[in-house]
Design a protein around this motif. Sequence first.
Motif, PDB file in Angstrom:
ATOM      1  N   MET A  60       0.448  -1.030   0.171  1.00 16.36           N
ATOM      2  CA  MET A  60       0.134  -0.081  -0.224  1.00 16.36           C
ATOM      3  C   MET A  60       0.891   1.101   0.140  1.00 16.36           C
ATOM      4  O   MET A  60       0.639   2.165  -0.781  1.00 16.36           O
ATOM      5  N   SER A  61       1.735   1.463   1.237  1.00 10.40           N
ATOM      6  CA  SER A  61       2.677   2.187   0.332  1.00 10.40           C
ATOM      7  C   SER A  61       3.576   2.453  -0.801  1.00 10.40           C
ATOM      8  O   SER A  61       3.731   3.662  -1.029  1.00 10.40           O
ATOM      9  N   THR A  62       3.765   1.645  -1.430  1.00  6.67           N
ATOM     10  CA  THR A  62       4.651   1.778  -2.248  1.00  6.67           C
ATOM     11  C   THR A  62       3.919   1.780  -3.298  1.00  6.67           C
ATOM     12  O   THR A  62       3.959   3.052  -4.306  1.00  6.67           O
ATOM     13  N   VAL A  63       2.583   1.626  -3.727  1.00  5.33           N
ATOM     14  CA  VAL A  63       1.289   2.302  -4.308  1.00  5.33           C
ATOM     15  C   VAL A  63       1.401   3.602  -4.406  1.00  5.33           C
ATOM     16  O   VAL A  63       1.424   4.578  -5.430  1.00  5.33           O
ATOM     17  N   SER A  64       1.142   4.111  -3.238  1.00  6.05           N
ATOM     18  CA  SER A  64       1.002   5.517  -2.756  1.00  6.05           C
ATOM     19  C   SER A  64       2.053   6.276  -3.300  1.00  6.05           C
ATOM     20  O   SER A  64       1.395   7.620  -3.916  1.00  6.05           O
ATOM     21  N   LEU A  65       2.839   5.921  -3.174  1.00  5.82           N
ATOM     22  CA  LEU A  65       4.345   6.218  -4.029  1.00  5.82           C
ATOM     23  C   LEU A  65       4.679   6.450  -5.097  1.00  5.82           C
ATOM     24  O   LEU A  65       4.579   7.311  -5.215  1.00  5.82           O
ATOM     25  N   TYR A  66       3.803   5.291  -5.680  1.00  3.15           N
ATOM     26  CA  TYR A  66       3.778   4.897  -7.252  1.00  3.15           C
ATOM     27  C   TYR A  66       2.752   6.732  -7.453  1.00  3.15           C
ATOM     28  O   TYR A  66       3.431   7.807  -8.973  1.00  3.15           O
ATOM     29  N   LEU A  67       1.649   6.086  -7.051  1.00  3.05           N
ATOM     30  CA  LEU A  67       0.860   7.480  -7.461  1.00  3.05           C
ATOM     31  C   LEU A  67       1.047   9.212  -7.074  1.00  3.05           C
ATOM     32  O   LEU A  67       1.151   9.967  -7.836  1.00  3.05           O
ATOM     33  N   PHE A  68       2.099   9.015  -6.134  1.00  3.64           N
ATOM     34  CA  PHE A  68       2.115   9.930  -5.869  1.00  3.64           C
ATOM     35  C   PHE A  68       3.582  11.028  -6.845  1.00  3.64           C
ATOM     36  O   PHE A  68       3.676  12.271  -7.461  1.00  3.64           O
ATOM     37  N   ALA A  69       4.507  10.248  -7.033  1.00  2.00           N
ATOM     38  CA  ALA A  69       5.387  10.420  -8.867  1.00  2.00           C
ATOM     39  C   ALA A  69       4.839  10.609  -9.579  1.00  2.00           C
ATOM     40  O   ALA A  69       5.362  11.121 -10.393  1.00  2.00           O
ATOM     41  N   LEU A  70       3.648  10.057  -9.727  1.00  3.08           N
ATOM     42  CA  LEU A  70       3.407  10.573 -11.279  1.00  3.08           C
ATOM     43  C   LEU A  70       2.312  11.714 -11.356  1.00  3.08           C
ATOM     44  O   LEU A  70       2.461  12.650 -11.771  1.00  3.08           O
ATOM     45  N   LEU A  71       1.546  12.193  -9.867  1.00  3.92           N
ATOM     46  CA  LEU A  71       1.583  13.147  -9.775  1.00  3.92           C
ATOM     47  C   LEU A  71       2.335  14.379  -9.430  1.00  3.92           C
ATOM     48  O   LEU A  71       1.664  15.598 -10.646  1.00  3.92           O
TER      49      LEU A  71
END
Length: 169
Positions: A117-128
């Motif tokens: 979940m942390s990793t997916v959140s970081l992926y989404l933040f990186a895309l943002l």
Amino acid sequence: APLIFILIVSFKSYGLALLLFLASSVTDYLDGYFARKFNVTSILGEILDPISDKITIIFVLLALIIELNSVFIAFISAVMISRDIWVNGMRELNARLSHSDRTKVTFMAKIKTAIQMSTVSLYLFALLINNAFLLFISNFLLFVALIVSLVTGLQYTVNSLELNGKEET
């Protein structure tokens, strides 16, 4: 989970997808925390909680595979999904043998879910914020999640086979 997928793939709305994913993750944690704290756990909850976690993670990973056109994410996701199917098979075997306690969710499996979940959140933040370095860190964390996933899958398998082997003798 399907809404987050659509937000990522169809609308490139990474911020809203991230907010929904974080809300989902936090409410999932709080649900488990309060269920244990007030002793209102149930067999159905024990079954459905990990399934809902997996569905959410799978939908978002699939969206990330499409969005980032990443063979790396695709391969790791395929291995993690295979592990989840295998563990569900072990759970089914143990349930039929009336030994469900051998494949109950472990603390390490909860750590795996938190890393995912942390990793997916970081992926989404990186895309943002359009940050390649954070995408690289996300890839590293996804690999860590894979290792933890494989270790917990092995633990469930060993627990299941040890018990089943003892019964046959």
